[in-house]
Every structure is written in C-alpha cells, then in structure tokens.
Design a protein around this motif. Sequence first.
Motif, PDB file in Angstrom:
ATOM      1  N   THR A  53      19.592  10.562  -2.366  1.00  0.00           N
ATOM      2  CA  THR A  53      20.830  11.339  -2.572  1.00  0.00           C
ATOM      3  C   THR A  53      20.625  12.768  -2.084  1.00  0.00           C
ATOM      4  O   THR A  53      19.687  13.451  -2.518  1.00  0.00           O
ATOM      5  CB  THR A  53      21.234  11.357  -4.038  1.00  0.00           C
ATOM      6  OG1 THR A  53      21.464   9.997  -4.482  1.00  0.00           O
ATOM      7  CG2 THR A  53      22.492  12.202  -4.263  1.00  0.00           C
ATOM      8  N   LEU A  54      21.484  13.174  -1.170  1.00  0.00           N
ATOM      9  CA  LEU A  54      21.431  14.525  -0.610  1.00  0.00           C
ATOM     10  C   LEU A  54      22.661  15.295  -1.141  1.00  0.00           C
ATOM     11  O   LEU A  54      23.793  14.791  -1.089  1.00  0.00           O
ATOM     12  CB  LEU A  54      21.454  14.469   0.921  1.00  0.00           C
ATOM     13  CG  LEU A  54      20.374  13.569   1.564  1.00  0.00           C
ATOM     14  CD1 LEU A  54      20.531  13.577   3.079  1.00  0.00           C
ATOM     15  CD2 LEU A  54      18.989  14.020   1.136  1.00  0.00           C
ATOM     16  N   THR A  55      22.452  16.513  -1.637  1.00  0.00           N
ATOM     17  CA  THR A  55      23.520  17.279  -2.327  1.00  0.00           C
ATOM     18  C   THR A  55      23.794  18.576  -1.579  1.00  0.00           C
ATOM     19  O   THR A  55      22.865  19.335  -1.279  1.00  0.00           O
ATOM     20  CB  THR A  55      23.102  17.599  -3.765  1.00  0.00           C
ATOM     21  OG1 THR A  55      22.839  16.358  -4.449  1.00  0.00           O
ATOM     22  CG2 THR A  55      24.196  18.373  -4.493  1.00  0.00           C
ATOM     23  N   LEU A  56      25.134  18.808  -1.313  1.00  0.00           N
ATOM     24  CA  LEU A  56      25.585  20.076  -0.714  1.00  0.00           C
ATOM     25  C   LEU A  56      26.244  20.906  -1.816  1.00  0.00           C
ATOM     26  O   LEU A  56      27.260  20.486  -2.414  1.00  0.00           O
ATOM     27  CB  LEU A  56      26.593  19.827   0.426  1.00  0.00           C
ATOM     28  CG  LEU A  56      27.233  21.060   1.056  1.00  0.00           C
ATOM     29  CD1 LEU A  56      26.177  22.010   1.636  1.00  0.00           C
ATOM     30  CD2 LEU A  56      28.249  20.658   2.146  1.00  0.00           C
ATOM     31  N   THR A  57      25.660  22.070  -2.112  1.00  0.00           N
ATOM     32  CA  THR A  57      26.172  22.947  -3.188  1.00  0.00           C
ATOM     33  C   THR A  57      26.739  24.213  -2.566  1.00  0.00           C
ATOM     34  O   THR A  57      26.058  24.877  -1.774  1.00  0.00           O
ATOM     35  CB  THR A  57      25.033  23.310  -4.146  1.00  0.00           C
ATOM     36  OG1 THR A  57      24.470  22.096  -4.678  1.00  0.00           O
ATOM     37  CG2 THR A  57      25.548  24.191  -5.292  1.00  0.00           C
ATOM     38  N   THR A  58      27.983  24.520  -2.949  1.00  0.00           N
ATOM     39  CA  THR A  58      28.638  25.714  -2.395  1.00  0.00           C
ATOM     40  C   THR A  58      28.056  26.961  -3.022  1.00  0.00           C
ATOM     41  O   THR A  58      27.447  26.925  -4.088  1.00  0.00           O
ATOM     42  CB  THR A  58      30.149  25.701  -2.627  1.00  0.00           C
ATOM     43  OG1 THR A  58      30.386  25.716  -4.059  1.00  0.00           O
ATOM     44  CG2 THR A  58      30.808  24.482  -1.999  1.00  0.00           C
ATOM     45  N   SER A  59      28.298  28.103  -2.336  1.00  0.00           N
ATOM     46  CA  SER A  59      27.902  29.416  -2.867  1.00  0.00           C
ATOM     47  C   SER A  59      28.970  30.435  -2.458  1.00  0.00           C
ATOM     48  O   SER A  59      29.781  30.189  -1.560  1.00  0.00           O
ATOM     49  CB  SER A  59      26.529  29.830  -2.321  1.00  0.00           C
ATOM     50  OG  SER A  59      26.574  29.910  -0.903  1.00  0.00           O
ATOM     51  N   GLY A  60      28.971  31.580  -3.155  1.00  0.00           N
ATOM     52  CA  GLY A  60      29.954  32.639  -2.849  1.00  0.00           C
ATOM     53  C   GLY A  60      31.301  32.375  -3.525  1.00  0.00           C
ATOM     54  O   GLY A  60      31.485  31.379  -4.232  1.00  0.00           O
ATOM     55  N   GLY A  61      32.212  33.270  -3.322  1.00  0.00           N
ATOM     56  CA  GLY A  61      33.539  33.166  -3.933  1.00  0.00           C
ATOM     57  C   GLY A  61      33.511  33.589  -5.387  1.00  0.00           C
ATOM     58  O   GLY A  61      32.477  33.983  -5.954  1.00  0.00           O
ATOM     59  N   LEU A  62      34.673  33.559  -6.000  1.00  0.00           N
ATOM     60  CA  LEU A  62      34.825  34.092  -7.348  1.00  0.00           C
ATOM     61  C   LEU A  62      35.061  32.995  -8.367  1.00  0.00           C
ATOM     62  O   LEU A  62      35.306  33.275  -9.552  1.00  0.00           O
ATOM     63  CB  LEU A  62      36.007  35.085  -7.371  1.00  0.00           C
ATOM     64  CG  LEU A  62      35.839  36.318  -6.447  1.00  0.00           C
ATOM     65  CD1 LEU A  62      37.149  37.117  -6.448  1.00  0.00           C
ATOM     66  CD2 LEU A  62      34.667  37.182  -6.915  1.00  0.00           C
TER      67      LEU A  62
END
Length: 457
Positions: A53-62
């Motif tokens: 399982t490969l996971t893409l986690t967002t960053s930034g924003g409010l």
Amino acid sequence: AICQGGTSAAMGGSVGGGATGGTWSGGAGTWTNANNPSTATYKAGAAESGPITLTLTTSGGLCGTTTVTKTITVNQNPTANAGGAMAAICQGGTSAALGGSFGGGATSAVWSAPSGTFANNGGGTPGTATFTAAANSTSPITLTLTTSGGSCGTTSATKTIVVNPNPTANAGGALSAICQGGTSAAMGGSVGGGATGGTWSGGAGTWTNANNPSTATYKAGAAESGPITLTLTTSGGLCGTTTVTKTITVNQNPTANAGGAMAAICQGGTSAAMGGSVGGGATGGTWSGGAGTWTNANNPSTATYKAGAAESGPITLTLTTSGGLCGTTTVTKTITVNQNPTANAGGAMAAICQGGTSAALGGSFGGGATSAVWSAPSGTFANNGGGTPGTATFTAAANSTSPITLTLTTSGGSCGTTSATKTIVVNPNPTANAGGALSAICQGGTSAAMGGSVGGG
C-alpha cells in the motif's frame, strides 16, 4: 507490478483544493522524488513482496491534510541454492543427490554442466537430481542450478564437484615369440589416468620387475607352450583398477628320446631298429656316430647301424633333432660291438715222414675268440687243448697220404667261429719186398732171380 528491488513507474498522483503539496509514503523500500505526487517512484525492498500500500498525503493549505492510497504488487525474485559440497566421483561415476533447491518467484530449477549427464533433472525436485561424469571428464566440473518460471527472470547458483581420473593401462606393442624357458623382451606397457603403478601377471613362468609396466620381462615356464595371456593391472588412485592384456607365443623346445637299450652286434653286423623319437618343437631327427654306416639315419625310429669292420667296444650313437624354432637337442645311447674271432695258421711247415711228428705248428687266435683247436683228416695232435695252438704238434699217420691240410678253428666269444689252414707234406717211408721163396741150389750153383722189390720213399 515490480520485482523485489525493482523501481516503479512514476506515481502519477496529484493534489488539489487547498493543498499546496503532497508526499508519498509506504512500503519497506525507498522513494525517489517522494514529494512530487506525479513523478515520484518507488523502489521495492529486497525482502518485501505481495501487494504494497502506497499513500499520498497532502500538505499545506488551511484545512488540514487528506490521504489517498493505491497498491503496487511486488513479485518475488527467484532464488537458487546449490546445496552442500559434493563428494568426489570418478570419471563415468554418478554423484549422490545434488541437494539443490529453488525459491522466491521461481517455479522450477534445472542443473547443467559443461560435460556429463543428469538424472531426475526435470526441474521440480533439483535436490534429488544426480550427476554422472563423462568418461573423459576433466576436474573440477562446475554444476549450475538455474531457475525458471515467475515474473522476475532467472537466477543461478553453482558448486563444483571433483572428478578423479580413472586408471588407464596400455599393454604396449606385440611381443616376439620365445622358447620354453626363454625370456621375453621388455613388456613396454604403461599406466595413466589416476593409476600410480601397475603390475604384470599371467603365465606359468616367472617375472622380473613385474611392478614396472615398461621394463618387466617374462621367463616362460619349462612346460608351457602356445599363446600365453599376460595381464597388466593398475594400482593406486581413487577410482579402482583396470586391466589390459596381450599374448606372447611360447614355442616348444625340441625333445629327443633315444629309445630302448640296444643288443650287442658283431663287427660288420647290423643293429636292430634304433626305436628313437623326437617331439616338442622338433620336426625331425638324425642318428650319427660310430665308424660304421647308417641306414635310414633320418628316421629316428627305424634307423639301423652297421658296425665298422675294425671298431669294437661301446660305441656312442647320437640322435640330433632338427626343425622347429628353438634350436636342437641331442640324446645318446651306446651299442656294444663285439670283436669277430680271428685265426692265424702260422708259418709253413717242414715236411715229415709217415708216422713222424712236426715241429710246433705256430698258429694263433685273436679277436673275440677264446681258444682254437687244430684238426686234420688223419693223424694226431699233441698240446692241442685250444689255449696255445702255437705249441701244438702234428703226428702223421703211418699210412698218411700227402699233403695233409691242417685246420685251426676258433671257439668262444659272441661272434661265431673262424678257421685258418695250412698244409704239411708227409713223405712216404721206404719199403722192401724179398720176393717169393727160392728153389734150393747146389754148392757152387746159381739161384733163380731173387724177385725182390723196394717202394715207399
């Protein structure tokens, strides 16, 4: 899907909304450009497999973070294990089970080698496969176990097996024939391969330097003949022994048998058949010896010997073989030649008168005779016992005629009798006859004729 240790294609992800970036994570491997959702790549760990399982986690924003996942299948790499070390085998020999195995993504594994053959090498159970070395194999031989099946290619594992050389033997060139009791030329043999030595054997004879394959020589037995098999057997090394053979022809020596004892013969006499024979390698034989003459001398059995007129005593007769390849031999026997009797009547005799006695007759005997006696048609002898005929005397009969033949005859010995003669003149004695009676006459008268006569000598 990728293989263990393999690198994926670019992830192709993206972020949006209030996110200003994103980072990939997951798996036991390593990431390249993990902070670029689109171009990031994943290199699988060497030991991981299956769905990752490969996971893409967002960053930034409010407004916090969010994640999305996807899976990548990591297929196992093939593995191969050649198994434990192998005991050495001989050229042409078969090993124990090779003991190899496969794993990972491989579905089978097959053994290979630059020479030789395998058994039970279908791929499913490489641990039970065995290896048979070529008859002329070098050493060591590399055995390679190569996988097949799966999605991640092949791999191989190797180990070596020592192949010990088999012994070899070369009997050398053909040997020249020898005679019974003869010695051969050097054998000229050799050993090789794993052999460290070799020994010759065979035959009923004896060996010299039998442990030297090249210089050994063979002395034939006295009784053996024909083709004799000689064997060179290797020794030493780790792969047993081998043998090679060659033959040597042993020719028979000639033999001769003189036959039985011979009966004695007389001077000038002929013997019985010799009764000899030849054998072994001889093809013929010839009798010789003595001062006499031979009949059928080239026939050992039927030859006869005629003694010389002057020879006597034990005569050595020799039978000599001929023919064959092993020279000649001789045997002898003796024949006794007995002397013939001889008689000598002596010198001429002086005449005697009727009734008279001669001088000593002077005869003699010799050769095989042991005595000799005088005889005559009339008259008598003195000292005529036979032992000293030379001293005998002859007395003529009173009315003997003339001449008288005196005969000296031998006796004794083994070769009959002989005789010698001479004559003696016997002179007649004188005789007188007075004639008939006379008639009376007167005184002064004359008689008739006397009528007398004389005669004899």
